[in-house]
Design an enzyme around this catalytic site. Structure first.
Site, PDB file in Angstrom:
ATOM      1  N   VAL A  58      44.318  27.215  -9.611  1.00  0.00           N
ATOM      2  CA  VAL A  58      44.933  28.441  -9.098  1.00  0.00           C
ATOM      3  C   VAL A  58      46.453  28.467  -9.333  1.00  0.00           C
ATOM      4  O   VAL A  58      47.091  29.524  -9.237  1.00  0.00           O
ATOM      5  CB  VAL A  58      44.539  28.595  -7.599  1.00  0.00           C
ATOM      6  N   TYR A 146      53.708  18.500   1.403  1.00  0.00           N
ATOM      7  CA  TYR A 146      52.670  19.352   2.004  1.00  0.00           C
ATOM      8  C   TYR A 146      53.310  20.325   2.988  1.00  0.00           C
ATOM      9  O   TYR A 146      53.093  21.536   2.917  1.00  0.00           O
ATOM     10  CB  TYR A 146      51.656  18.461   2.710  1.00  0.00           C
ATOM     11  N   LYS A 150      53.564  24.403   2.532  1.00  0.00           N
ATOM     12  CA  LYS A 150      52.902  25.322   3.467  1.00  0.00           C
ATOM     13  C   LYS A 150      53.921  26.252   4.128  1.00  0.00           C
ATOM     14  O   LYS A 150      53.619  27.415   4.414  1.00  0.00           O
ATOM     15  CB  LYS A 150      52.124  24.524   4.517  1.00  0.00           C
ATOM     16  N   TYR A 160      55.913  39.264   0.859  1.00  0.00           N
ATOM     17  CA  TYR A 160      55.048  40.258   0.208  1.00  0.00           C
ATOM     18  C   TYR A 160      54.563  41.295   1.220  1.00  0.00           C
ATOM     19  O   TYR A 160      54.364  42.461   0.893  1.00  0.00           O
ATOM     20  CB  TYR A 160      53.846  39.579  -0.482  1.00  0.00           C
TER      21      TYR A 160
END
Ligand code: UDP
Length: 326
Positions: A58, A146, A150, A160
């Protein structure tokens, strides 16, 4: 028929989400590069006409023909061992990966839900953790790849939402367990059960006084399902507030498995959070959700699952999959 893309669809949580949305009558497209996911988790869905599997990373441009109503971004290594071993991929899937998902969502006019984590709170100084807490994260520590991926993922998703008016949802997932966790992913539950099944002592890191709060996977999936269909764009904690020390947890596993092994103490990994417990007031009010499965019941089901695996699974190295360095 509603169409949903689930990234990380062959992983622990992703595969349970595939099951749930198939059950709800959706057309499900699962995408996974199989670095930490496992095709066996979704094998039973492959023959279905309303299920597709796309073997794709992805972090690279995503192409999906046809319409999409929803995108769930669950692709990411998620155990401390995994993201220590593949830190760059962890950062890429949380940044480039979500950017691709958000771009795709704009084109398709789809609603996006992202998997965030209690790790955004780091080693928390507020307890239990409400969504308003900003966290205590070390960006350059071992967990930084990580935690910061996140946190970035939440930030770009919110951007967005506000700038492009995209419909977005953010779930902050606390420690979750259940069937299809990898026995060798290094997390505490599979580690303890694997040790018990192999007849090894259980390794407690530190003095075992650190706490976690474990949520059974079915409860988590229900919370995510409700959040997706809600109209709330800000982060929502989903987890089980039942808090326990790791030492007590080891004792529960010893009792559950009937092993006569002991516990041994190993050094505490750097930046290991001392305590973690979700404040789930928001989920209760907004989603009318709270966990239903007790730890005793959830652990019993999970233990049965691990016991049913082929014996060689017990002896696989902690990180065994081939992966490309891209
Ligand atoms: N832990 C442990 N023994 C193990 C694996 C983990 O004592 O064999 C501890 C770990 O140090 C942490 C807790 O169990 O305090 C939960 O670790 P996990 O890796 O499951 O996830 P985390 O919540 O830290 O992300």
């Amino acid at each position: 028929m509603k169409r949903i893309l689930i990234t990380g669809g062959a992983g622990f949580l992703g595969s349970h989400l595939c099951d749930r949305f198939i059950k709800e009558g959706y057309h499900v497209i699962a995408m996974d590069n199989l670095i930490t996911g496992d095709i066996r988790n979704i094998e039973h869905l492959l023959p279905l006409s309303n299920f597709e599997f796309h073997h794709h990373d992805v972090s690279q441009f995503i192409h999906i023909p046809g319409e999409l109503d929803y995108i769930l971004h669950f692709a990411s290594p998620a155990s401390p061992i995994d993201y220590l071993k593949i830190p760059i991929q962890t950062l890429k899937v949380g940044s480039l990966g979500i950017h691709n998902c958000l771009g795709l969502a704009r084109v398709k006019n789809a609603r996006v839900l992202i998997a965030s984590t209690s790790e955004v709170y780091g080693d928390p100084t507020v307890h239990p953790q409400p969504e308003e807490y900003w966290g205590n994260v070390n960006p350059v520590g071992p967990r930084g790849v990580y935690d910061e991926a996140k946190r970035f993922q939440e930030a770009i998703t919110m951007a967005y939402h506000t700038y492009h008016g995209l419909e977005t949802r953010i779930v902050r997932i606390f420690n979750t367990y259940g069937p299809r966790m990898r026995l060798n992913d290094g997390r505490v539950l599979p580690a303890f059960i694997g040790q018990a099944l192999r007849g090894e002592d259980l390794t407690i890191f530190g003095d075992g006084s650190q706490t976690r709060s474990f949520c059974y996977v079915d409860d988590l999936i229900e919370g995510i399902y409700r959040l997706l269909l809600s109209d709330y764009a800000y982060p929502v904690n989903i987890g089980n507030p039942g808090e326990i020390t790791i030492k007590e947890f080891a004792e529960e596993i010893i009792k559950l498995t009937g092993t006569d092994q002991k516990v041994v103490y190993k050094p505490l990994p750097k930046d290991d959070p001392k305590q973690r417990q979700p404040n789930i007031s928001k989920a209760k009010v907004l989603l009318d959700w709270e966990p239903r499965v007790s730890r005793a019941e959830g652990l019993r089901i999970t233990y049965e699952y691990f016991k049913s695996l082929p014996e060689e699974e017990l002896y696989k190295a902690a990180y065994h999959r081939e992966f490309s360095a891209s």
